[in-house]
Design a protein around this motif. Sequence first.
Motif, short mmCIF file in Angstrom:
data_model
loop_
_atom_site.label_atom_id
_atom_site.label_comp_id
_atom_site.label_asym_id
_atom_site.label_seq_id
_atom_site.Cartn_x
_atom_site.Cartn_y
_atom_site.Cartn_z
N VAL A 19 1.09 -0.90 0.22
CA VAL A 19 0.34 -0.03 0.20
C VAL A 19 0.71 1.56 0.26
N GLY A 20 0.48 3.06 -0.57
CA GLY A 20 1.01 3.63 -1.04
C GLY A 20 0.07 4.43 -1.15
N ILE A 21 0.53 5.56 -1.97
CA ILE A 21 0.09 6.69 -1.87
C ILE A 21 0.40 7.00 -3.44
N THR A 22 -0.96 7.61 -4.39
CA THR A 22 -0.62 8.07 -5.69
C THR A 22 0.18 9.21 -6.28
N SER A 23 0.62 9.21 -7.07
CA SER A 23 0.93 10.18 -7.70
C SER A 23 0.89 12.05 -7.30
N TYR A 24 -0.58 11.54 -8.01
CA TYR A 24 -1.71 12.54 -7.52
C TYR A 24 -1.40 13.34 -6.08
N ALA A 25 -1.51 12.37 -5.31
CA ALA A 25 -1.74 12.62 -4.13
C ALA A 25 -0.34 13.00 -3.37
N ALA A 26 0.99 12.32 -3.68
CA ALA A 26 2.45 13.32 -3.58
C ALA A 26 2.55 14.41 -4.24
N GLU A 27 1.61 14.57 -5.14
CA GLU A 27 2.36 15.99 -5.82
C GLU A 27 1.27 16.82 -5.41
N GLN A 28 0.21 17.13 -5.03
CA GLN A 28 -1.21 17.88 -3.74
C GLN A 28 -0.27 17.70 -3.07
N LEU A 29 0.42 16.73 -1.93
CA LEU A 29 0.97 17.25 -0.34
C LEU A 29 2.52 18.13 -0.52
N GLY A 30 2.72 17.96 -1.88
CA GLY A 30 4.70 19.07 -2.37
C GLY A 30 5.45 17.94 -1.16
N ASP A 31 6.79 18.22 -1.29
CA ASP A 31 7.62 17.75 -0.85
C ASP A 31 7.04 17.24 0.84
N VAL A 32 7.34 15.65 0.91
CA VAL A 32 7.15 15.03 2.39
C VAL A 32 7.96 15.40 3.30
N VAL A 33 7.95 15.86 3.70
CA VAL A 33 9.48 15.79 5.03
C VAL A 33 8.85 15.08 6.07
N PHE A 34 7.85 13.78 6.92
CA PHE A 34 7.89 12.40 7.96
C PHE A 34 6.81 11.57 6.94
N VAL A 35 6.87 11.03 7.63
CA VAL A 35 5.92 9.60 7.25
C VAL A 35 6.18 8.62 8.64
N GLU A 36 4.94 8.29 9.29
CA GLU A 36 5.07 7.20 9.82
C GLU A 36 4.04 6.36 9.69
N THR A 37 4.30 5.06 9.89
CA THR A 37 3.79 3.51 9.46
C THR A 37 3.52 2.73 10.46
N PRO A 38 3.01 2.39 9.85
CA PRO A 38 2.36 1.42 11.19
C PRO A 38 3.06 0.54 11.58
N ASP A 39 2.55 -0.10 12.58
CA ASP A 39 3.16 -1.14 13.59
C ASP A 39 3.10 -2.53 12.79
N VAL A 40 3.95 -3.80 12.66
CA VAL A 40 4.04 -4.60 12.50
C VAL A 40 3.52 -5.33 13.05
N GLY A 41 2.24 -6.15 12.57
CA GLY A 41 1.25 -6.66 13.75
C GLY A 41 0.11 -5.89 13.42
N LYS A 42 -0.13 -4.81 13.69
CA LYS A 42 -1.76 -3.67 13.92
C LYS A 42 -2.58 -4.76 13.00
N THR A 43 -3.75 -4.89 13.36
CA THR A 43 -4.57 -5.29 12.28
C THR A 43 -5.69 -4.05 12.33
N VAL A 44 -5.93 -4.36 11.01
CA VAL A 44 -6.60 -2.27 10.20
C VAL A 44 -7.53 -2.71 9.43
N LYS A 45 -8.54 -1.99 9.15
CA LYS A 45 -9.50 -2.03 8.65
C LYS A 45 -9.59 -1.26 7.45
N ALA A 46 -9.95 -1.83 6.19
CA ALA A 46 -10.50 -0.39 5.42
C ALA A 46 -11.01 0.50 5.51
N GLY A 47 -10.72 1.50 5.70
CA GLY A 47 -11.20 3.15 5.35
C GLY A 47 -10.67 3.32 6.52
N ASP A 48 -9.80 2.70 7.27
CA ASP A 48 -8.76 3.22 8.69
C ASP A 48 -8.07 4.14 8.05
#
Length: 121
Positions: A19-48
């Motif tokens: 999973v990632g973000i699209t080129s469109y999203a990256a362009e809209q954001l501008g220069d990305v300066v920080f990313v927080e990824t989820p913890d391994v083992g975390k259960t996620v629900k679609a849309g959260d």
Amino acid sequence: MKFTKDHEWVSLDGDVATVGITSYAAEQLGDVVFVETPDVGKTVKAGDGFAVVESVKAASDVYAPVSGEVVEANETLSGAPETVNAEPTGAGWFAKVRVADPAELDGLMDEAAYKAYLDTL
């Protein structure tokens, strides 16, 4: 590759979705300066929200396009968040999720539908 209206992409390899973000999203954001990824083992629900991306313009949640368990997080983004801008659909991926329900992918857009959706924005 499938896409959401929130500008996430998902690519399935067996029962693991990258999973990632699209080129469109990256362009809209501008220069990305920080990313927080989820913890391994975390259960996620679609849309959260399951990750955070911050740019010089804004901070945004990244939403899980599918439900499941995070099996890998892209740790390199913490030291090189600009990778999201440079390669949003490649090395800038956020996490890999073991998909709980593959049928959820049926509700996502293919590339042609996503491009048509972008034309409406």
